[in-house]
Scaffold this motif. Structure first.
Motif, short mmCIF file in Angstrom:
data_model
loop_
_atom_site.label_atom_id
_atom_site.label_comp_id
_atom_site.label_asym_id
_atom_site.label_seq_id
_atom_site.Cartn_x
_atom_site.Cartn_y
_atom_site.Cartn_z
N ARG A 112 0.84 -1.20 0.00
CA ARG A 112 0.00 0.00 0.00
C ARG A 112 0.88 1.26 0.00
NH1 ARG A 112 -3.42 -3.40 -0.59
NH2 ARG A 112 -5.32 -3.74 0.64
N ALA B 130 -0.54 4.57 -9.43
CA ALA B 130 -1.56 3.51 -9.31
C ALA B 130 -1.51 2.57 -10.51
CB ALA B 130 -2.94 4.13 -9.18
N THR C 109 -1.49 -1.04 -4.24
CA THR C 109 -2.46 0.03 -4.47
C THR C 109 -1.85 1.37 -4.07
OG1 THR C 109 -3.52 -0.01 -2.28
CG2 THR C 109 -4.35 -1.56 -3.94
N SER D 179 -7.81 1.84 -5.67
CA SER D 179 -6.50 2.34 -6.11
C SER D 179 -6.69 3.50 -7.09
CB SER D 179 -5.68 1.22 -6.76
OG SER D 179 -4.34 1.63 -6.89
#
Lengths: 256, 257
Positions: free
Chosen positions: A136, A170, A179, A243
């Motif tokens: 992330r 992204a 993401t 995302s």
């Protein structure tokens, strides 16, 4: 919003929003690297609060505008925490100079920290995030990625850049299962004059508490914990398909 | 059109948009300050056609405050006050965020965004002192839509978009109008931003339901935006893409007839 067992690096975590984010991640079970550049005392404060919750925190230091320093503290983070699942880009500068007051030095300082620094942290974190199954990247931006500030045009430029950096990342990082999202907070009360809604920046009119609802439909400004809650959601497995988004977090204040 | 014969300053005369702007504004008879990175070599044809226009050719590094300050003094002394600034810097390098070098990041960002900031501050600041003038930023659809080919370019366009909004507030109060055109690649340019991660520019010409953009479309729009008829257009962003960005997923879209 369970992030138990995940590892996170939060830049600028010694104060304000970053501190709130680091504490919320730790409260929900993440091991957190608390980054600071100059606020060692603030980072220690964040670590104490995390440890008081029974969490695990590791302090790292470095200037995010300096590539070598970024590479070093990201490596330190991965070594100390056993890898990296979550990068929260948060450290940013705001100088409150008008268009005509800024000079090249102040321009470079903001753009190199707020925009280049976010990219440098992503680039340094990428080898570590690729090793995880659900990496992330969460970029803390601002409502001023879309709305002008009227008090610091270069700050807005940096946030406008982050909006597109997030979208581009992204796509590129998606191929690795990572993401990338942005959170765009409105006014967040972090105890500093420029972001406390009752004391707006130079040139603005002082606001009475009774006027809050005219500017903040929920009757209050944001809190660092509000940002922390959203970060934890994005960091959790529940948001695996989210995302390229920029989520405005302003209590609807920009709708007024 | 009512620039009151004030000078039009074009920051990249060599770019296809710049060449079209030269031709269009020359027809209006206004003085032209043309910054040409090639020193005029790329615009010989356009310059040869400017038999009656007052022109000052520049070769500036727009990342340098001092260079712009000096050039503005020289331009205004020779041609008169600058009434319209058109910022149309478009440096893009195909790269990705994983492998891009720091020096390339800074160079592209400075060429596009820092130059916009410095030109706004210096040339826009001069307009504000006079209480009259107009700024037009020619940015890109990649201020909104990722290209998946040059993340720095997109980030720089996003930054300029916010600069325009801020300038519209700060300089607008002092009589300077500020607008932005987000242009799609003019024919042929789309090849510069193809990407293995995106089909955005595959069959580019067919994706625009109306037509792909030509540089002269921008020139006509720029002329309109500089005139009195557009006096209430301020802080606006106009997308000039022939409808290209309405296209999204190939398999969901009807074929052009």
């Amino acid at each position: 919003m369970d992030v138990t067992g995940k590892t996170a690096l939060v830049t600028g975590a010694g104060t304000g929003i970053g501190q709130g984010v680091a504490i919320e991640l730790a409260r929900r079970g993440a091991k957190v690297a608390v980054h600071y550049n100059s606020s060692r005392e603030g980072a220690e404060n964040t670590r104490r609060q995390i440890e008081a919750l029974g969490g695990e925190a590791h302090i790292v230091q470095g200037n995010i505008a300096n590539q070598e320093e970024v590479q070093r503290f990201v490596s330190e983070t991965a070594d100390a925490l056993g890898g990296l699942d979550i990068l929260v880009n948060n450290a940013a500068l705001q100088l409150n100079l008008s268009l005509l007051q800024h000079d090249e030095t102040s321009f470079d300082k903001i753009m190199h920290t707020n925009l280049k620094g976010y990219w440098l942290c992503m680039q340094a974190a990428l080898p570590h995030l690729k090793k995880r199954s659900a990496g992330r990247v969460i970029n803390i931006s601002s409502v001023h990625a879309k709305r002008p500030t009227d008090f610091d045009p270069v700050y807005s430029m940096s946030k406008g850049g982050i909006r597109m950096l997030t979208r581009e990342a992204a796509i590129e990082l998606g191929q690795h299962g990572i993401t990338v999202n942005a959170i765009e907070p409105g006014a967040v009360d972090v105890g500093k004059q420029q972001v406390r809604p009752e004391l707006p920046p130079a040139g603005g009119e002082p606001m009475e508490r009774s006027d809050f609802r005219m500017h903040f439909p929920l009757g209050r400004a944001g809190k660092p914990q509000d940002v922390g809650h959203l970060v934890c959601f994005i960091a959790s497995d529940a948001s695996a398909f989210l995302s390229g988004a920029a989520i405005r977090l302003d209590g609807a204040s920009m709708l007024l | 059109m009512n620039l009151l014969n004030q000078t039009v300053f074009i920051t990249d005369a060599d770019h296809p948009s710049g060449r079209a702007l030269i031709a269009r504004f020359a027809r209006e008879g206004v003085p032209l300050a043309l910054n040409s990175p090639s020193g005029g070599n790329a615009i010989r044809e356009e310059l040869a056609a400017l038999t009656e226009a007052k022109v000052k050719l520049l070769q500036l590094d727009l990342r340098s405050r001092a260079a712009i300050v000096d050039a503005l003094e020289a331009v205004e002394e020779e041609l008169g006050p600058v009434g319209l600034l058109i910022h149309n810097q478009h440096r893009y390098e195909v790269t990705n965020l994983e492998h891009c070098s720091e020096s390339l990041f800074v160079d592209v960002m400075d060429t596009n965004a820092k130059s916009a900031f410095l030109c706004t501050q210096i040339i826009g600041g001069r307009m504000a002192e006079r209480g009259f003038g107009s700024i037009l930023y020619v940015t890109s659809i990649h201020a909104e839509k990722p290209a998946a080919a040059s993340f720095i370019y997109s980030a720089s366009q996003g930054a300029i978009q916010m600069l325009a909004a801020e300038a519209a507030l700060e300089l607008g109060r002092r009589g300077v109008r500020v607008n932005t055109v987000e242009i799609a690649p003019v024919s042929g340019e789309e090849d510069h931003l193809t990407s293995p991660l995106s089909t955005l520019y595959d069959n580019y010409a067919r994706k625009a339901p109306l037509q792909t953009v030509k540089a002269r479309d921008l020139a006509e729009l720029a002329l309109f935006l500089s005139g009195d008829e557009a006096g209430a257009l301020h802080g606006a962003t106009i997308r000039l893409d022939g409808g290209f960005l309405l296209h999204y997923m190939d398999h969901k879209m009807k074929k052009s007839t």
